[in-house]
Design an enzyme around this catalytic site. Structure first.
Site, PDB file in Angstrom:
ATOM      1  N   THR A   1      29.755  69.582  11.960  1.00 53.73           N
ATOM      2  CA  THR A   1      28.518  69.047  12.537  1.00 53.73           C
ATOM      3  C   THR A   1      27.289  69.485  11.740  1.00 53.73           C
ATOM      4  O   THR A   1      27.297  70.551  11.110  1.00 53.73           O
ATOM      5  CB  THR A   1      28.382  69.550  13.995  1.00 53.73           C
ATOM      6  OG1 THR A   1      27.057  69.310  14.452  1.00 53.73           O
ATOM      7  CG2 THR A   1      28.635  71.041  14.122  1.00 53.73           C
ATOM      8  N   ASP A   2      26.222  68.693  11.829  1.00 53.63           N
ATOM      9  CA  ASP A   2      24.960  69.087  11.178  1.00 53.63           C
ATOM     10  C   ASP A   2      24.352  70.325  11.841  1.00 53.63           C
ATOM     11  O   ASP A   2      23.469  70.968  11.279  1.00 53.63           O
ATOM     12  CB  ASP A   2      23.948  67.923  11.174  1.00 53.63           C
ATOM     13  CG  ASP A   2      23.554  67.409  12.553  1.00 53.63           C
ATOM     14  OD1 ASP A   2      24.057  67.935  13.566  1.00 53.63           O
ATOM     15  OD2 ASP A   2      22.735  66.470  12.623  1.00 53.63           O
ATOM     16  N   GLU A   3      24.839  70.657  13.062  1.00 50.24           N
ATOM     17  CA  GLU A   3      24.249  71.811  13.770  1.00 50.24           C
ATOM     18  C   GLU A   3      24.522  73.130  13.064  1.00 50.24           C
ATOM     19  O   GLU A   3      23.854  74.125  13.343  1.00 50.24           O
ATOM     20  CB  GLU A   3      24.767  71.878  15.207  1.00 50.24           C
ATOM     21  CG  GLU A   3      24.297  70.716  16.019  1.00 50.24           C
ATOM     22  CD  GLU A   3      24.287  70.949  17.528  1.00 50.24           C
ATOM     23  OE1 GLU A   3      24.415  72.099  17.967  1.00 50.24           O
ATOM     24  OE2 GLU A   3      24.132  69.951  18.249  1.00 50.24           O
TER      25      GLU A   3
ATOM     26  N   TYR B   1      27.995  77.263  20.326  1.00 47.59           N
ATOM     27  CA  TYR B   1      28.743  76.091  19.835  1.00 47.59           C
ATOM     28  C   TYR B   1      28.630  75.979  18.313  1.00 47.59           C
ATOM     29  O   TYR B   1      29.640  75.920  17.597  1.00 47.59           O
ATOM     30  CB  TYR B   1      28.232  74.800  20.498  1.00 47.59           C
ATOM     31  CG  TYR B   1      28.643  73.549  19.733  1.00 47.59           C
ATOM     32  CD1 TYR B   1      29.964  73.134  19.714  1.00 47.59           C
ATOM     33  CD2 TYR B   1      27.696  72.814  19.006  1.00 47.59           C
ATOM     34  CE1 TYR B   1      30.351  72.008  18.990  1.00 47.59           C
ATOM     35  CE2 TYR B   1      28.067  71.688  18.286  1.00 47.59           C
ATOM     36  CZ  TYR B   1      29.405  71.291  18.278  1.00 47.59           C
ATOM     37  OH  TYR B   1      29.782  70.185  17.549  1.00 47.59           O
TER      38      TYR B   1
ATOM     39  N   LYS C   1      31.438  76.381  15.214  1.00 49.58           N
ATOM     40  CA  LYS C   1      31.737  75.324  14.222  1.00 49.58           C
ATOM     41  C   LYS C   1      31.501  75.859  12.803  1.00 49.58           C
ATOM     42  O   LYS C   1      32.272  75.572  11.879  1.00 49.58           O
ATOM     43  CB  LYS C   1      30.876  74.077  14.476  1.00 49.58           C
ATOM     44  CG  LYS C   1      31.162  73.364  15.778  1.00 49.58           C
ATOM     45  CD  LYS C   1      32.555  72.770  15.889  1.00 49.58           C
ATOM     46  CE  LYS C   1      32.791  71.574  15.003  1.00 49.58           C
ATOM     47  NZ  LYS C   1      34.117  70.946  15.250  1.00 49.58           N
TER      48      LYS C   1
HETATM   49  P1  NAD Z   1      34.547  65.537  22.992  1.00 49.58           P
HETATM   50  O1  NAD Z   1      34.129  66.737  23.773  1.00 49.58           O
HETATM   51  O2  NAD Z   1      34.244  64.187  23.517  1.00 49.58           O
HETATM   52  O3  NAD Z   1      36.123  65.591  22.751  1.00 49.58           O
HETATM   53  C1  NAD Z   1      36.809  66.771  22.403  1.00 49.58           C
HETATM   54  C2  NAD Z   1      38.302  66.527  22.626  1.00 49.58           C
HETATM   55  O4  NAD Z   1      38.999  67.707  22.219  1.00 49.58           O
HETATM   56  C3  NAD Z   1      38.667  66.263  24.082  1.00 49.58           C
HETATM   57  O5  NAD Z   1      39.557  65.179  24.177  1.00 49.58           O
HETATM   58  C4  NAD Z   1      39.348  67.556  24.519  1.00 49.58           C
HETATM   59  O6  NAD Z   1      40.319  67.367  25.544  1.00 49.58           O
HETATM   60  C5  NAD Z   1      39.971  68.012  23.221  1.00 49.58           C
HETATM   61  N1  NAD Z   1      40.225  69.457  23.175  1.00 49.58           N
HETATM   62  C6  NAD Z   1      39.380  70.462  23.549  1.00 49.58           C
HETATM   63  N2  NAD Z   1      39.979  71.647  23.364  1.00 49.58           N
HETATM   64  C7  NAD Z   1      41.216  71.388  22.861  1.00 49.58           C
HETATM   65  C8  NAD Z   1      42.294  72.206  22.449  1.00 49.58           C
HETATM   66  N3  NAD Z   1      42.240  73.554  22.539  1.00 49.58           N
HETATM   67  N4  NAD Z   1      43.414  71.621  21.971  1.00 49.58           N
HETATM   68  C9  NAD Z   1      43.499  70.267  21.897  1.00 49.58           C
HETATM   69  N5  NAD Z   1      42.510  69.442  22.290  1.00 49.58           N
HETATM   70  C10 NAD Z   1      41.384  70.006  22.752  1.00 49.58           C
HETATM   71  O7  NAD Z   1      33.943  65.756  21.551  1.00 49.58           O
HETATM   72  P2  NAD Z   1      33.387  64.677  20.511  1.00 49.58           P
HETATM   73  O8  NAD Z   1      31.977  64.436  20.787  1.00 49.58           O
HETATM   74  O9  NAD Z   1      34.345  63.557  20.412  1.00 49.58           O
HETATM   75  O10 NAD Z   1      33.453  65.560  19.172  1.00 49.58           O
HETATM   76  C11 NAD Z   1      34.634  65.562  18.369  1.00 49.58           C
HETATM   77  C12 NAD Z   1      34.398  66.481  17.194  1.00 49.58           C
HETATM   78  O11 NAD Z   1      33.269  66.045  16.449  1.00 49.58           O
HETATM   79  C13 NAD Z   1      34.112  67.935  17.580  1.00 49.58           C
HETATM   80  O12 NAD Z   1      34.767  68.762  16.667  1.00 49.58           O
HETATM   81  C14 NAD Z   1      32.604  68.061  17.437  1.00 49.58           C
HETATM   82  O13 NAD Z   1      32.247  69.382  17.107  1.00 49.58           O
HETATM   83  C15 NAD Z   1      32.346  67.114  16.293  1.00 49.58           C
HETATM   84  N6  NAD Z   1      31.010  66.489  16.267  1.00 49.58           N
HETATM   85  C16 NAD Z   1      30.551  65.789  17.353  1.00 49.58           C
HETATM   86  C17 NAD Z   1      29.320  65.140  17.272  1.00 49.58           C
HETATM   87  C18 NAD Z   1      28.774  64.349  18.432  1.00 49.58           C
HETATM   88  O14 NAD Z   1      27.635  63.906  18.346  1.00 49.58           O
HETATM   89  N7  NAD Z   1      29.518  64.121  19.488  1.00 49.58           N
HETATM   90  C19 NAD Z   1      28.555  65.217  16.090  1.00 49.58           C
HETATM   91  C20 NAD Z   1      29.049  65.981  15.011  1.00 49.58           C
HETATM   92  C21 NAD Z   1      30.290  66.583  15.113  1.00 49.58           C
HETATM   93  O1  DAU Z   2      24.108  67.126  15.924  1.00 44.09           O
HETATM   94  C1  DAU Z   2      25.472  67.000  16.174  1.00 44.09           C
HETATM   95  C2  DAU Z   2      25.768  67.519  17.554  1.00 44.09           C
HETATM   96  O2  DAU Z   2      25.227  66.567  18.462  1.00 44.09           O
HETATM   97  C3  DAU Z   2      27.247  67.740  17.835  1.00 44.09           C
HETATM   98  O3  DAU Z   2      27.733  68.732  16.986  1.00 44.09           O
HETATM   99  C4  DAU Z   2      27.489  68.129  19.280  1.00 44.09           C
HETATM  100  O4  DAU Z   2      28.874  68.177  19.562  1.00 44.09           O
HETATM  101  C5  DAU Z   2      26.847  67.085  20.174  1.00 44.09           C
HETATM  102  O5  DAU Z   2      26.954  67.496  21.517  1.00 44.09           O
HETATM  103  C6  DAU Z   2      25.379  66.876  19.820  1.00 44.09           C
HETATM  104  O6  DAU Z   2      24.596  68.047  20.148  1.00 44.09           O
HETATM  105  P1  DAU Z   2      23.125  67.958  20.758  1.00 44.09           P
HETATM  106  O7  DAU Z   2      22.859  69.199  21.465  1.00 44.09           O
HETATM  107  O8  DAU Z   2      22.118  67.517  19.738  1.00 44.09           O
HETATM  108  O9  DAU Z   2      23.348  66.690  21.757  1.00 44.09           O
HETATM  109  P2  DAU Z   2      22.918  66.442  23.266  1.00 44.09           P
HETATM  110  O10 DAU Z   2      23.209  65.009  23.544  1.00 44.09           O
HETATM  111  O11 DAU Z   2      23.469  67.460  24.191  1.00 44.09           O
HETATM  112  O12 DAU Z   2      21.337  66.626  23.213  1.00 44.09           O
HETATM  113  C7  DAU Z   2      20.527  65.832  22.369  1.00 44.09           C
HETATM  114  C8  DAU Z   2      19.077  66.247  22.571  1.00 44.09           C
HETATM  115  O13 DAU Z   2      18.666  65.853  23.887  1.00 44.09           O
HETATM  116  C9  DAU Z   2      18.848  67.742  22.500  1.00 44.09           C
HETATM  117  O14 DAU Z   2      17.586  67.970  21.880  1.00 44.09           O
HETATM  118  C10 DAU Z   2      18.781  68.182  23.954  1.00 44.09           C
HETATM  119  C11 DAU Z   2      18.216  66.966  24.661  1.00 44.09           C
HETATM  120  N1  DAU Z   2      18.675  66.745  26.059  1.00 44.09           N
HETATM  121  C12 DAU Z   2      20.011  66.726  26.284  1.00 44.09           C
HETATM  122  C13 DAU Z   2      20.491  66.510  27.552  1.00 44.09           C
HETATM  123  C14 DAU Z   2      21.986  66.511  27.836  1.00 44.09           C
HETATM  124  C15 DAU Z   2      17.755  66.500  27.072  1.00 44.09           C
HETATM  125  O15 DAU Z   2      16.530  66.492  26.839  1.00 44.09           O
HETATM  126  N2  DAU Z   2      18.243  66.271  28.329  1.00 44.09           N
HETATM  127  C16 DAU Z   2      19.564  66.290  28.623  1.00 44.09           C
HETATM  128  O16 DAU Z   2      19.933  66.104  29.808  1.00 44.09           O
END
Ligand code: NAD
Ligand code: DAU
Length: 357
Positions: free
Chosen positions: A136-138, A161, A165
């Site tokens: 992730t970019d985080e 988190y 990562k």
């Molecule tokens: P998500 O939370 O929707 O899905 C995570 C999945 O992993 C779920 O199906 C969960 O059941 C499974 N899981 C959790 N723990 C597990 C374990 N111990 N063994 C097997 N399965 C397990 O997450 P997402 O948003 O789809 O993110 C997927 C990946 O992408 C993550 O690694 C996250 O860090 C990365 N990522 C997400 C975003 C985003 O914006 N959502 C951005 C950048 C990177």
């Molecule tokens: O940048 C990549 C990341 O993006 C991934 O690695 C993470 O898995 C994914 O959860 C996401 O993280 P963020 O923390 O950026 O996403 P989130 O949707 O939780 O929040 C986006 C922004 O919105 C953040 O600045 C917090 C704000 N927010 C979020 C929620 C849930 C609010 O203001 N209100 C809310 O209720």
């Protein structure tokens, strides 16, 4: 095709972890649709975020199989490789929500760090052709306006988190350097699209607006995220598997930087057009709440994506407003899906972060 250091066999057998989650399920469907010569096993623990309904349209596809399991279970991962040889591991499995990591970091360390280590060991012993770590970019931390992070930027994770990562990324690097495990890391920005669990900003706002509930914006809503349509990310990962260079890291950004408050106003506008509810009414649901992330709330993420464009040939193709409209339409047509993921656990979590209002 002759198999060399960077070449892949024609028929690919993927072990996808976390494939019942948001990005993983979109990725599995994208890959089965885009490639004929492919087999996929999905291993997922089915935590609160994992949902097999996300995959119901492909569950009968003979090229696909599912196994419920935990990536941090060493015996299970070893037994999996005894049964089949996988060319490629794509590791999506993770605890993925920042706010949850601030309530309890331990599952983040267990899955995101230990789980990745166990998969890397399996990759090493079984000589896989690629290990794709979905990062992730985080991991770079927050960045001021007018600058962008490149793949060479230092890691400055701020939440449990992002620290988990970043730790996983470093272990991946060490397995590449120490044992030549063919690791490639992708670091994407914020994904949005169908099947995203409604704890994240966009689906949470859509769900709450549909139920006439408050739209809780953290702090002043000025934080900036770079939004990436999930299918664009799936395409990028596919191209990295095929054209990426082993040992490298690729940033994947959406080229759509938007302030949180603007995201919420745009959601209200599109929802108003799609449902007939008045935009003023929906905007009136916006409530600024005390930021539950406090100092750990990164102000801005922004990625320099030259490397993936020039070396892999990928760039994002979905305009943010179009992608958001498609996403909102999906949620409007899938209200049963939303209902099915709102469990007692979700309500308990919601009350902890947002308080009872
Ligand atoms: P998500 O939370 O929707 O899905 C995570 C999945 O992993 C779920 O199906 C969960 O059941 C499974 N899981 C959790 N723990 C597990 C374990 N111990 N063994 C097997 N399965 C397990 O997450 P997402 O948003 O789809 O993110 C997927 C990946 O992408 C993550 O690694 C996250 O860090 C990365 N990522 C997400 C975003 C985003 O914006 N959502 C951005 C950048 C990177
Ligand atoms: O940048 C990549 C990341 O993006 C991934 O690695 C993470 O898995 C994914 O959860 C996401 O993280 P963020 O923390 O950026 O996403 P989130 O949707 O939780 O929040 C986006 C922004 O919105 C953040 O600045 C917090 C704000 N927010 C979020 C929620 C849930 C609010 O203001 N209100 C809310 O209720």
């Amino acid at each position: 095709m002759k198999k060399g250091v960077n070449e892949l066999p024609e028929e690919l057998f993927l072990l996808v972890t976390g494939g019942a989650g948001f990005i993983g399920s979109n990725f599995i469907k994208y890959m089965l649709k885009s490639h004929f010569d492919i087999k996929i096993t999905n291993i997922d623990k089915l935590t609160y975020a994992g949902n097999l309904k996300n995959l119901c349209d492909i569950e009968k596809d003979k090229r696909y199989s599912f196994l419920k399991g935990d990536i941090s279970d060493n015996n299970l991962i070893n037994s999996l490789f005894k049964r089949k040889h996988y060319n490629i591991i794509v590791n999506f499995a993770a605890e993925s929500h920042v706010d949850r990591s601030m309530l309890d970091a331990s599952p983040f360390i267990k899955t995101n760090v230990k789980g990745t280590l166990i998969l890397l060991e399996a990759a090493r012993e079984n000589k896989v052709d690629r290990f794709i770590q979905i990062s992730t970019d985080e991991v770079y931390g927050s960045i001021p306006k007018d600058r962008k992070f490149s793949e060479k930027s230092p890691l400055h994770p701020n939440s449990p988190y992002s620290a988990s990562k970043a730790s996983a990324d470093l272990i991946c690097r060490s397995y590449y350097k120490s044992y030549s495990v063919p690791v490639i890391i992708t670091r994407s920005s914020n994904n949005y699209g169908p099947y995203q669990f409604p704890e994240k900003l966009i689906p949470l706002m859509i769900r709450n607006a549909l139920l006439d509930e408050e739209l809780p914006v953290y702090g002043d809503g000025m934080n900036i995220r770079d939004w990436l349509y999930v299918i664009d990310n799936c395409k990028a990962i596919d191209m990295v598997i095929r054209n990426g260079k082993i040992g490298e890291i690729y940033n994947i950004g959406g080229n759509s930087e938007v302030r949180n408050i603007d995201v919420v106003h745009i959601i209200c506008k599109i929802l108003s057009e799609e449902t007939g509810k008045s935009k003023e009414y929906l905007d009136g649901l916006i409530t600024f709440i005390k930021d539950p992330r406090g100092f750990a709330h990164d102000f801005r993420y922004a990625l320099d994506c030259k490397k993936i464009k020039e070396n892999v040939g990928w760039e994002p193709s979905t305009d943010f407003i179009e992608g958001l409209r498609a996403t909102i339409k999906w949620y409007l047509s899938n209200t049963d899906w939303i209902k099915s993921v709102i469990t007692g656990e979700y309500k308990e979590y919601y009350n902890k972060v947002y308080g009872k209002r």
